[in-house]
Design a protein around this motif. Structure first.
Motif, PDB file in Angstrom:
ATOM      1  N   VAL A 107       0.845  -1.198   0.000  1.00  0.00           N
ATOM      2  CA  VAL A 107       0.000   0.000   0.000  1.00  0.00           C
ATOM      3  C   VAL A 107       0.875   1.241   0.000  1.00  0.00           C
ATOM      4  O   VAL A 107       2.077   1.198   0.310  1.00  0.00           O
ATOM      5  N   ARG A 108       0.246   2.415  -0.356  1.00  0.00           N
ATOM      6  CA  ARG A 108       0.921   3.719  -0.321  1.00  0.00           C
ATOM      7  C   ARG A 108       0.077   4.655   0.530  1.00  0.00           C
ATOM      8  O   ARG A 108      -1.132   4.793   0.312  1.00  0.00           O
ATOM      9  N   ASP A 109       0.712   5.295   1.507  1.00  0.00           N
ATOM     10  CA  ASP A 109      -0.034   6.185   2.400  1.00  0.00           C
ATOM     11  C   ASP A 109      -0.118   7.588   1.822  1.00  0.00           C
ATOM     12  O   ASP A 109       0.356   7.848   0.699  1.00  0.00           O
ATOM     13  N   ALA A 110      -0.714   8.502   2.578  1.00  0.00           N
ATOM     14  CA  ALA A 110      -0.950   9.858   2.086  1.00  0.00           C
ATOM     15  C   ALA A 110       0.348  10.615   1.853  1.00  0.00           C
ATOM     16  O   ALA A 110       0.380  11.576   1.054  1.00  0.00           O
ATOM     17  N   GLN A 111       1.425  10.234   2.501  1.00  0.00           N
ATOM     18  CA  GLN A 111       2.741  10.876   2.309  1.00  0.00           C
ATOM     19  C   GLN A 111       3.519  10.262   1.150  1.00  0.00           C
ATOM     20  O   GLN A 111       4.661  10.641   0.888  1.00  0.00           O
ATOM     21  N   GLY A 112       2.923   9.298   0.456  1.00  0.00           N
ATOM     22  CA  GLY A 112       3.576   8.678  -0.684  1.00  0.00           C
ATOM     23  C   GLY A 112       4.534   7.570  -0.323  1.00  0.00           C
ATOM     24  O   GLY A 112       5.287   7.098  -1.180  1.00  0.00           O
ATOM     25  N   ARG A 113       4.501   7.123   0.928  1.00  0.00           N
ATOM     26  CA  ARG A 113       5.404   6.061   1.366  1.00  0.00           C
ATOM     27  C   ARG A 113       4.739   4.692   1.169  1.00  0.00           C
ATOM     28  O   ARG A 113       3.531   4.541   1.367  1.00  0.00           O
ATOM     29  N   TYR A 114       5.564   3.701   0.829  1.00  0.00           N
ATOM     30  CA  TYR A 114       5.072   2.350   0.547  1.00  0.00           C
ATOM     31  C   TYR A 114       5.387   1.411   1.716  1.00  0.00           C
ATOM     32  O   TYR A 114       6.447   1.510   2.348  1.00  0.00           O
ATOM     33  N   ARG A 115       4.496   0.499   1.962  1.00  0.00           N
ATOM     34  CA  ARG A 115       4.738  -0.543   2.962  1.00  0.00           C
ATOM     35  C   ARG A 115       3.751  -1.690   2.719  1.00  0.00           C
ATOM     36  O   ARG A 115       2.723  -1.503   2.051  1.00  0.00           O
ATOM     37  N   THR A 116       4.100  -2.852   3.222  1.00  0.00           N
ATOM     38  CA  THR A 116       3.171  -3.986   3.154  1.00  0.00           C
ATOM     39  C   THR A 116       2.435  -4.100   4.485  1.00  0.00           C
ATOM     40  O   THR A 116       2.983  -3.756   5.546  1.00  0.00           O
ATOM     41  N   VAL A 117       1.204  -4.595   4.406  1.00  0.00           N
ATOM     42  CA  VAL A 117       0.366  -4.711   5.590  1.00  0.00           C
ATOM     43  C   VAL A 117      -0.178  -6.131   5.678  1.00  0.00           C
ATOM     44  O   VAL A 117      -0.055  -6.928   4.741  1.00  0.00           O
ATOM     45  N   ARG A 118      -0.777  -6.430   6.795  1.00  0.00           N
ATOM     46  CA  ARG A 118      -1.438  -7.722   6.947  1.00  0.00           C
ATOM     47  C   ARG A 118      -2.877  -7.620   6.469  1.00  0.00           C
ATOM     48  O   ARG A 118      -3.530  -6.588   6.640  1.00  0.00           O
ATOM     49  N   PHE A 119      -3.374  -8.714   5.894  1.00  0.00           N
ATOM     50  CA  PHE A 119      -4.725  -8.665   5.358  1.00  0.00           C
ATOM     51  C   PHE A 119      -5.749  -8.393   6.456  1.00  0.00           C
ATOM     52  O   PHE A 119      -6.729  -7.669   6.244  1.00  0.00           O
ATOM     53  N   GLU A 120      -5.534  -8.976   7.648  1.00  0.00           N
ATOM     54  CA  GLU A 120      -6.511  -8.785   8.720  1.00  0.00           C
ATOM     55  C   GLU A 120      -6.569  -7.347   9.212  1.00  0.00           C
ATOM     56  O   GLU A 120      -7.497  -6.975   9.932  1.00  0.00           O
ATOM     57  N   ASP A 121      -5.590  -6.508   8.827  1.00  0.00           N
ATOM     58  CA  ASP A 121      -5.616  -5.094   9.209  1.00  0.00           C
ATOM     59  C   ASP A 121      -6.314  -4.218   8.171  1.00  0.00           C
ATOM     60  O   ASP A 121      -6.480  -3.013   8.393  1.00  0.00           O
ATOM     61  N   LEU A 122      -6.689  -4.789   7.032  1.00  0.00           N
ATOM     62  CA  LEU A 122      -7.362  -4.015   5.995  1.00  0.00           C
ATOM     63  C   LEU A 122      -8.844  -3.851   6.328  1.00  0.00           C
ATOM     64  O   LEU A 122      -9.494  -4.753   6.855  1.00  0.00           O
ATOM     65  N   ILE A 123      -9.386  -2.680   5.993  1.00  0.00           N
ATOM     66  CA  ILE A 123     -10.793  -2.362   6.189  1.00  0.00           C
ATOM     67  C   ILE A 123     -11.349  -1.915   4.844  1.00  0.00           C
ATOM     68  O   ILE A 123     -10.720  -1.114   4.131  1.00  0.00           O
ATOM     69  N   PHE A 124     -12.535  -2.424   4.474  1.00  0.00           N
ATOM     70  CA  PHE A 124     -13.111  -2.142   3.158  1.00  0.00           C
ATOM     71  C   PHE A 124     -14.452  -1.420   3.312  1.00  0.00           C
ATOM     72  O   PHE A 124     -15.152  -1.566   4.322  1.00  0.00           O
ATOM     73  N   ASP A 125     -14.809  -0.668   2.283  1.00  0.00           N
ATOM     74  CA  ASP A 125     -16.107   0.009   2.253  1.00  0.00           C
ATOM     75  C   ASP A 125     -17.235  -0.931   1.839  1.00  0.00           C
ATOM     76  O   ASP A 125     -18.410  -0.630   2.047  1.00  0.00           O
ATOM     77  N   VAL A 126     -16.892  -2.075   1.215  1.00  0.00           N
ATOM     78  CA  VAL A 126     -17.880  -3.034   0.747  1.00  0.00           C
ATOM     79  C   VAL A 126     -17.578  -4.387   1.359  1.00  0.00           C
ATOM     80  O   VAL A 126     -16.461  -4.654   1.819  1.00  0.00           O
ATOM     81  N   LEU A 127     -18.577  -5.254   1.358  1.00  0.00           N
ATOM     82  CA  LEU A 127     -18.408  -6.589   1.934  1.00  0.00           C
ATOM     83  C   LEU A 127     -17.565  -7.449   1.011  1.00  0.00           C
ATOM     84  O   LEU A 127     -17.949  -7.692  -0.134  1.00  0.00           O
TER      85      LEU A 127
END
Length: 426
Positions: A107-127
């Motif tokens: 992923v890329r954050d608002a500052q333009g930095r890249y990092r990998t995350v865990r899937f269980e930490d992701l939040i979605f707007d749709v099911l």
């Protein structure tokens, strides 16, 4: 250049796949209606559908095609690449980020930095769907002309089996059966029409999946408050297979077992006895008899497991094979220590040939039965004899015959039964 417009029909098997099922003991045929209004039909199957699919069984029924291409596509999560998702922070708040790569969760954050995350930490707007990271399989059929048809394939993930309960008491016995319809996949089915087949049907394509854990069981009685359980009706015989149909549509959840009432055959014969199946030996022997049951039913019985209850208590389990109407079923549930036997063998006479070898021997075999039960019991012995010519109690039996003894042993008493055996190997 002439423009060709291709209509792709996406028949994605999502939360519940609407289909007809023809269910066999070790596999099922899934039949799903499809419609194409153009020269191309595209069917997208999630990984859950492919997990138990038997290779080489996908086909179109009723819709001619000139070619088909199968390819693996991106999963649901890959469709969000370049879009905003959210990552859970340590303080519980959600940070908006852009998903760059689904395969390693970059992923890329608002500052333009890249990092990998865990899937269980992701939040979605749709099911998200089940297994959102799993890839999809896509089939594209080229059609000479549009039309409607049926997508068919065989899967090891859906099976069925009957299980019987024999309830015996001093007044007689009753036999009933349930049908367990098992779905061992992550794919739910909204089943419109269901046929069950019992019999010996082998298909190629690998072994059946491992048995499902009992914790996955869902029964017709508690699947939901408004569940209308279908009835199972007999459709007769099809080339040696027993054929049944469910009366109404039903839901087959993912990783579940739906249990329905099946057969209630009438028993035309029911007997209990203490039995022994053995082979002839000239040596004396002794031991205990086994608890045997013998029964006949007034209708065909598909093969399945059987639980036997006496006075409401379980006394054993066994399995039966496919049985025609009126055919005798006989099985043992283990030793009966209250009924013992002593077997003695006496050589009555023998004959030798010119070389001095014994070629014909006459034996008298005597069984003494002793019971410590407080009620009479039937004792039955089947003793198989090998030899060229066998005679039992004066009756010629030919090769590999069997002597059969039947005797009623009184309560806390003894009974004796004998037979004369002639073994002629001349």
């Amino acid at each position: 250049m002439k423009s060709i417009v291709t209509l792709a029909l996406a028949a994605t098997l999502g939360a519940a796949s609407a289909a007809d099922l023809r269910i066999y003991p070790s596999f099922s045929e899934v039949r799903e209606p499809v419609q194409a209004t153009g020269p191309t039909l595209t069917v997208t199957l999630p990984e859950a559908a492919w997990a138990g699919l038997i290779p080489g069984t996908l086909d179109l029924d009723g819709l001619t095609f000139s070619g088909a291409v199968q390819r693996q596509g991106a999963g649901w999560l890959a469709s969000l690449e370049g879009k905003t998702v959210y990552v859970k922070r340590d303080d519980g708040t959600a940070e908006p980020v852009t998903l760059i790569r689904a395969r390693d969760l970059l992923v890329r954050d608002a500052q333009g930095r890249y990092r990998t995350v865990r899937f269980e930490d992701l939040i979605f707007d749709v099911l998200p769907p089940p297994n959102p990271q799993a890839p999809t399989q896509t089939l594209t059929f080229t059609l000479p002309q549009p039309g409607t048809g049926t997508l068919t394939y065989l899967t090891r993930a859906v099976t069925w089996a009957p299980r019987y309960t024999l309830k015996a008491s001093t007044g007689g016995a009753q036999l009933s059966a349930l049908a367990d319809i098992r779905n061992m996949s992550d794919l739910a089915y909204d089943v419109k029409g269901t046929e069950l087949y019992a019999g010996d049907v082998d298909v190629q394509g690998g072994p059946p999946p491992a048995p499902m854990m009992m914790e996955s069981r869902a029964t017709a009685g508690n699947a939901s408050a408004d569940f209308a359980a279908p009835k199972i009706n007999s459709l007769g015989e099809l080339r040696g297979l027993y054929r049944y149909a469910l009366s109404t549509p039903f839901a087959l959840p993912a990783n579940s077992t739906v249990t329905l009432p099946f057969l209630t055959p009438k028993l035309t014969l029911f007997e209990r006895y203490a039995g022994l199946n053995t082979y002839f030996t000239p040596q004396n022997t002794d031991g205990t008899l086994s608890r045997f049951y013998r029964l006949k039913a007034d209708q065909r019985l598909p093969g399945g497991s059987m639980t036997v209850r006496e006075e409401g208590r379980i006394v054993g389990q066994t399995s039966i094979s496919e049985t025609p109407k009126g055919e005798e079923i006989e099985f043992s549930l283990g030793n009966d220590p209250d009924v013992r036997y002593t077997r003695t063998v006496q050589t009555v006479g023998s004959e030798k040939n010119a070389q001095g070898n014994v070629v014909k021997t006459t034996y008298k075999v005597t069984y003494t039965f002793e019971s410590s039960k407080d009620r009479p019991v039937r004792a039955e012995v089947t003793e198989r004899v090998g030899g060229r010519r066998i005679t039992i109690d004066g009756t010629a039996k030919g090769q590999n015959a069997a002597a059969e003894l039947r005797v009623d042993v009184p309560a806390n008493g003894k009974a004796t039964k004998s037979f004369t055996l002639v073994v002629d190997n001349s």
